[in-house]
Design a protein around this motif. Structure first.
Motif, PDB file in Angstrom:
ATOM      1  N   LEU A 236       0.828  -1.204   0.000  1.00  0.00           N
ATOM      2  CA  LEU A 236       0.000   0.000   0.000  1.00  0.00           C
ATOM      3  C   LEU A 236       0.868   1.262   0.000  1.00  0.00           C
ATOM      4  N   LYS A 237       1.944   1.227   0.770  1.00  0.00           N
ATOM      5  CA  LYS A 237       2.852   2.389   0.807  1.00  0.00           C
ATOM      6  C   LYS A 237       3.502   2.623  -0.555  1.00  0.00           C
ATOM      7  N   ASP A 238       3.949   1.548  -1.181  1.00  0.00           N
ATOM      8  CA  ASP A 238       4.588   1.674  -2.490  1.00  0.00           C
ATOM      9  C   ASP A 238       3.599   2.223  -3.514  1.00  0.00           C
ATOM     10  N   HIS A 239       2.373   1.737  -3.468  1.00  0.00           N
ATOM     11  CA  HIS A 239       1.329   2.198  -4.394  1.00  0.00           C
ATOM     12  C   HIS A 239       1.060   3.689  -4.196  1.00  0.00           C
ATOM     13  N   LYS A 240       0.977   4.099  -2.945  1.00  0.00           N
ATOM     14  CA  LYS A 240       0.708   5.509  -2.652  1.00  0.00           C
ATOM     15  C   LYS A 240       1.857   6.393  -3.112  1.00  0.00           C
ATOM     16  N   ASN A 241       3.076   5.929  -2.907  1.00  0.00           N
ATOM     17  CA  ASN A 241       4.249   6.712  -3.312  1.00  0.00           C
ATOM     18  C   ASN A 241       4.324   6.853  -4.837  1.00  0.00           C
ATOM     19  N   ARG A 242       3.938   5.801  -5.544  1.00  0.00           N
ATOM     20  CA  ARG A 242       3.944   5.883  -7.014  1.00  0.00           C
ATOM     21  C   ARG A 242       2.963   6.937  -7.495  1.00  0.00           C
ATOM     22  N   HIS A 243       1.779   6.944  -6.910  1.00  0.00           N
ATOM     23  CA  HIS A 243       0.772   7.923  -7.325  1.00  0.00           C
ATOM     24  C   HIS A 243       1.146   9.331  -6.869  1.00  0.00           C
ATOM     25  N   ARG A 244       1.771   9.429  -5.699  1.00  0.00           N
ATOM     26  CA  ARG A 244       2.190  10.738  -5.205  1.00  0.00           C
ATOM     27  C   ARG A 244       3.221  11.338  -6.155  1.00  0.00           C
ATOM     28  N   GLY A 245       4.091  10.486  -6.698  1.00  0.00           N
ATOM     29  CA  GLY A 245       5.103  10.950  -7.646  1.00  0.00           C
ATOM     30  C   GLY A 245       4.493  11.480  -8.924  1.00  0.00           C
ATOM     31  N   LYS A 246       3.267  11.038  -9.228  1.00  0.00           N
ATOM     32  CA  LYS A 246       2.569  11.520 -10.422  1.00  0.00           C
ATOM     33  C   LYS A 246       1.641  12.689 -10.099  1.00  0.00           C
ATOM     34  N   GLY A 247       1.663  13.110  -8.856  1.00  0.00           N
ATOM     35  CA  GLY A 247       0.818  14.233  -8.461  1.00  0.00           C
ATOM     36  C   GLY A 247      -0.599  13.840  -8.088  1.00  0.00           C
ATOM     37  N   ASN A 248      -0.834  12.548  -7.886  1.00  0.00           N
ATOM     38  CA  ASN A 248      -2.168  12.071  -7.514  1.00  0.00           C
ATOM     39  C   ASN A 248      -2.272  11.853  -6.009  1.00  0.00           C
ATOM     40  N   TYR A 250      -4.056   9.412  -4.608  1.00  0.00           N
ATOM     41  CA  TYR A 250      -4.625   8.089  -4.355  1.00  0.00           C
ATOM     42  C   TYR A 250      -3.812   7.352  -3.293  1.00  0.00           C
ATOM     43  N   GLY A 251      -4.463   6.385  -2.677  1.00  0.00           N
ATOM     44  CA  GLY A 251      -3.732   5.527  -1.752  1.00  0.00           C
ATOM     45  C   GLY A 251      -4.429   5.373  -0.417  1.00  0.00           C
ATOM     46  N   TYR A 252      -3.818   4.545   0.409  1.00  0.00           N
ATOM     47  CA  TYR A 252      -4.413   4.244   1.710  1.00  0.00           C
ATOM     48  C   TYR A 252      -4.391   5.475   2.612  1.00  0.00           C
ATOM     49  N   ILE A 253      -5.282   5.482   3.584  1.00  0.00           N
ATOM     50  CA  ILE A 253      -5.354   6.589   4.535  1.00  0.00           C
ATOM     51  C   ILE A 253      -5.565   6.013   5.936  1.00  0.00           C
ATOM     52  N   VAL A 254      -4.756   6.471   6.869  1.00  0.00           N
ATOM     53  CA  VAL A 254      -4.978   6.154   8.290  1.00  0.00           C
ATOM     54  C   VAL A 254      -5.753   7.331   8.856  1.00  0.00           C
ATOM     55  N   VAL A 255      -7.052   7.151   9.044  1.00  0.00           N
ATOM     56  CA  VAL A 255      -7.938   8.289   9.277  1.00  0.00           C
ATOM     57  C   VAL A 255      -7.802   8.902  10.682  1.00  0.00           C
ATOM     58  N   ASN A 256      -7.226   8.177  11.629  1.00  0.00           N
ATOM     59  CA  ASN A 256      -7.018   8.751  12.964  1.00  0.00           C
ATOM     60  C   ASN A 256      -5.531   8.845  13.285  1.00  0.00           C
ATOM     61  N   LEU A 269     -17.601   2.316   1.804  1.00  0.00           N
ATOM     62  CA  LEU A 269     -17.992   1.872   0.463  1.00  0.00           C
ATOM     63  C   LEU A 269     -18.334   0.396   0.477  1.00  0.00           C
ATOM     64  N   ALA A 270     -19.238   0.005  -0.406  1.00  0.00           N
ATOM     65  CA  ALA A 270     -19.614  -1.408  -0.495  1.00  0.00           C
ATOM     66  C   ALA A 270     -18.495  -2.232  -1.117  1.00  0.00           C
ATOM     67  N   THR A 271     -17.663  -1.596  -1.949  1.00  0.00           N
ATOM     68  CA  THR A 271     -16.550  -2.314  -2.574  1.00  0.00           C
ATOM     69  C   THR A 271     -15.537  -2.684  -1.502  1.00  0.00           C
ATOM     70  N   GLY A 272     -14.988  -3.867  -1.620  1.00  0.00           N
ATOM     71  CA  GLY A 272     -14.118  -4.403  -0.571  1.00  0.00           C
ATOM     72  C   GLY A 272     -12.910  -3.565  -0.231  1.00  0.00           C
ATOM     73  N   GLY A 273     -11.812  -3.747  -0.986  1.00  0.00           N
ATOM     74  CA  GLY A 273     -10.536  -3.165  -0.612  1.00  0.00           C
ATOM     75  C   GLY A 273     -10.539  -1.667  -0.441  1.00  0.00           C
ATOM     76  N   SER A 274     -11.000  -0.920  -1.462  1.00  0.00           N
ATOM     77  CA  SER A 274     -10.879   0.535  -1.423  1.00  0.00           C
ATOM     78  C   SER A 274     -11.663   1.143  -0.271  1.00  0.00           C
ATOM     79  N   GLY A 275     -12.808   0.552   0.068  1.00  0.00           N
ATOM     80  CA  GLY A 275     -13.585   1.074   1.179  1.00  0.00           C
ATOM     81  C   GLY A 275     -12.861   0.938   2.499  1.00  0.00           C
ATOM     82  N   LYS A 276     -12.059  -0.115   2.628  1.00  0.00           N
ATOM     83  CA  LYS A 276     -11.331  -0.356   3.873  1.00  0.00           C
ATOM     84  C   LYS A 276      -9.991   0.378   3.891  1.00  0.00           C
ATOM     85  N   GLU A 277      -9.305   0.385   2.757  1.00  0.00           N
ATOM     86  CA  GLU A 277      -7.948   0.943   2.717  1.00  0.00           C
ATOM     87  C   GLU A 277      -7.933   2.452   2.908  1.00  0.00           C
ATOM     88  N   ARG A 278      -9.021   3.131   2.585  1.00  0.00           N
ATOM     89  CA  ARG A 278      -9.075   4.571   2.815  1.00  0.00           C
ATOM     90  C   ARG A 278      -9.698   4.890   4.169  1.00  0.00           C
TER      91      ARG A 278
END
Length: 388
Positions: A236-248, A250-256, A269-278
């Protein structure tokens, strides 16, 4: 007591919000997801398995005496209408068309429809405008937040932001903007809908919030099954860093995360991964980091990061710790065979019950005023006729 029909019922969040007011009772429901039907039946004792699109169900509704149509519906593309087609024809083949068809056949006194925020932007606003034109111009309902242009009758005046309501303003720490469309039958009430109907959607729940913030809602020291494996967290960290490098963003969020003041969750969200990862949360406890858990390819992370539990999602939607509390006891539960994956999906697909409850109170109060005015007008008409 007003009677409601509950379309696209899910696990009955809209139904519960209305019934909490003690002004409404549900007489018919429709849902086709078999797991949602199991939970609905478990909670309410009614089997909602009906297909909104079927002629059989529509005929069933025409035989029901009811007052208010309820339903959340998927946002779908509408066709391009030919010159002779009305706006309702543009919606053929979509679930909104089936809602409009039922409204046309049965003429309930009022309706409440719910949808995602994206409905307002869909097709650059054309989809939302088509829906309003069907409801106002073709079905003759007064829709709260819509004004008809006296100079140009085919045009509607409205601000799309007026239809947005956010769960975070109703006592729950969840940023969940949703579109609500409420209407009253102009065929029945005439100009009274302009004079007596609610002027705008309620945007806030009165009283103190149910939770100070997300940390007040979370159940810390969760079971180790909810903690992320270290390898998965790194992915998840690698994915977020890739998108951050593109100015996006996207990626996981630790909300607290540490340092966040008064944290709230993102929309479930009803969708599995993205609803949980954010909606990951920080819940450090001893003995978690490095633990090997069956089903996870790498040991658990040592940063205390986990997914929220289904119970926490249920609290964020007002099902747990609110909607089913009776005499101080929370009576909400799932059927034993409903998996955790389904629990996440069902809560993510649902509405926030306290939001619906506030809306329902406003609808009930408006209907009380309109019905009283109708009765007074009828009595006066009878007196006038007798005197003449």
């Amino acid at each position: 007591m007003y009677r409601t029909v509950d379309l696209f019922a899910g696990i009955g969040g809209i139904r519960r919000g209305f019934e909490l007011t003690n002004q409404f009772e549900t007489v018919l429901a429709a849902e086709i997801d078999k797991y949602a039907c199991e939970t609905y039946k478990h909670l309410y004792g009614d089997d909602p398995f009906n297909d909104v699109t079927s002629e059989e169900f529509k005929e069933k509704v025409t035989r029901i005496d009811y007052d208010v149509l309820l339903g959340g519906f998927p946002c779908q593309a509408f066709s391009i209408a030919g010159k002779k087609e009305g706006f309702m024809d543009k919606t053929r083949g979509t679930l909104f068309f089936d809602i409009a068809d039922i409204l046309k056949r049965t003429r309930p006194k009022a309706f409440l429809l719910e949808n995602v925020e994206g409905l307002l932007r869909h097709k650059k606003g054309d989809t939302f405008e088509t829906i309003l034109k069907v409801l106002v111009q073709e079905l003759n309902y007064t829709v709260i937040g819509v004004r008809e242009n006296s100079l140009v009758p085919e045009e509607l005046e409205y601000n799309s932001k007026d239809f947005l309501v956010n769960s975070k303003d109703f006592g729950l720490p969840q940023n969940r903007p949703r579109v609500y469309i409420i209407g009253f039958d102009k065929n029945r009430y005439g100009s009274l809908t302009t004079d007596l109907a609610m002027k705008e959607l309620p945007k806030k729940r009165p009283g103190e919030p149910m939770y100070k913030d997300l940390n007040d809602l979370l159940e810390f020291n969760a079971n180790q099954e909810y903690y992320l494996a270290s390898g998965y967290l790194q992915t998840l960290k690698d994915h977020k860093n890739r998108h951050r490098g593109k100015g996006n963003g996207y990626g996981y969020i630790v909300v607290n995360e540490k340092g966040i003041k008064n944290p709230i969750s993102n929309a479930l969200l009803a969708t599995g991964g993205s609803g949980k990862e954010r909606n990951l949360v920080y819940d450090p406890q001893d003995g978690i980091g490095g633990t090997v858990v069956k089903g996870k390819q790498t040991p658990l992370n040592d940063e205390g990061i986990r997914m929220m539990t289904p119970r926490e999602w249920g609290k964020l939607q007002g099902f747990i710790n609110y909607g089913f509390v009776k005499d101080g006891v929370d009576q909400f539960s799932f059927p034993s065979k409903i998996s955790k994956a389904q629990q996440y999906k069902q809560f993510g697909n649902s509405v926030t019950i306290p939001v619906i409850e506030v809306m329902a109170k406003e609808i009930g109060n408006t209907l009380d005023k309109l019905e009283a005015a109708i009765q007074t007008k009828t009595s006066n008409d009878i007196k006038t006729e007798v005197m003449s």
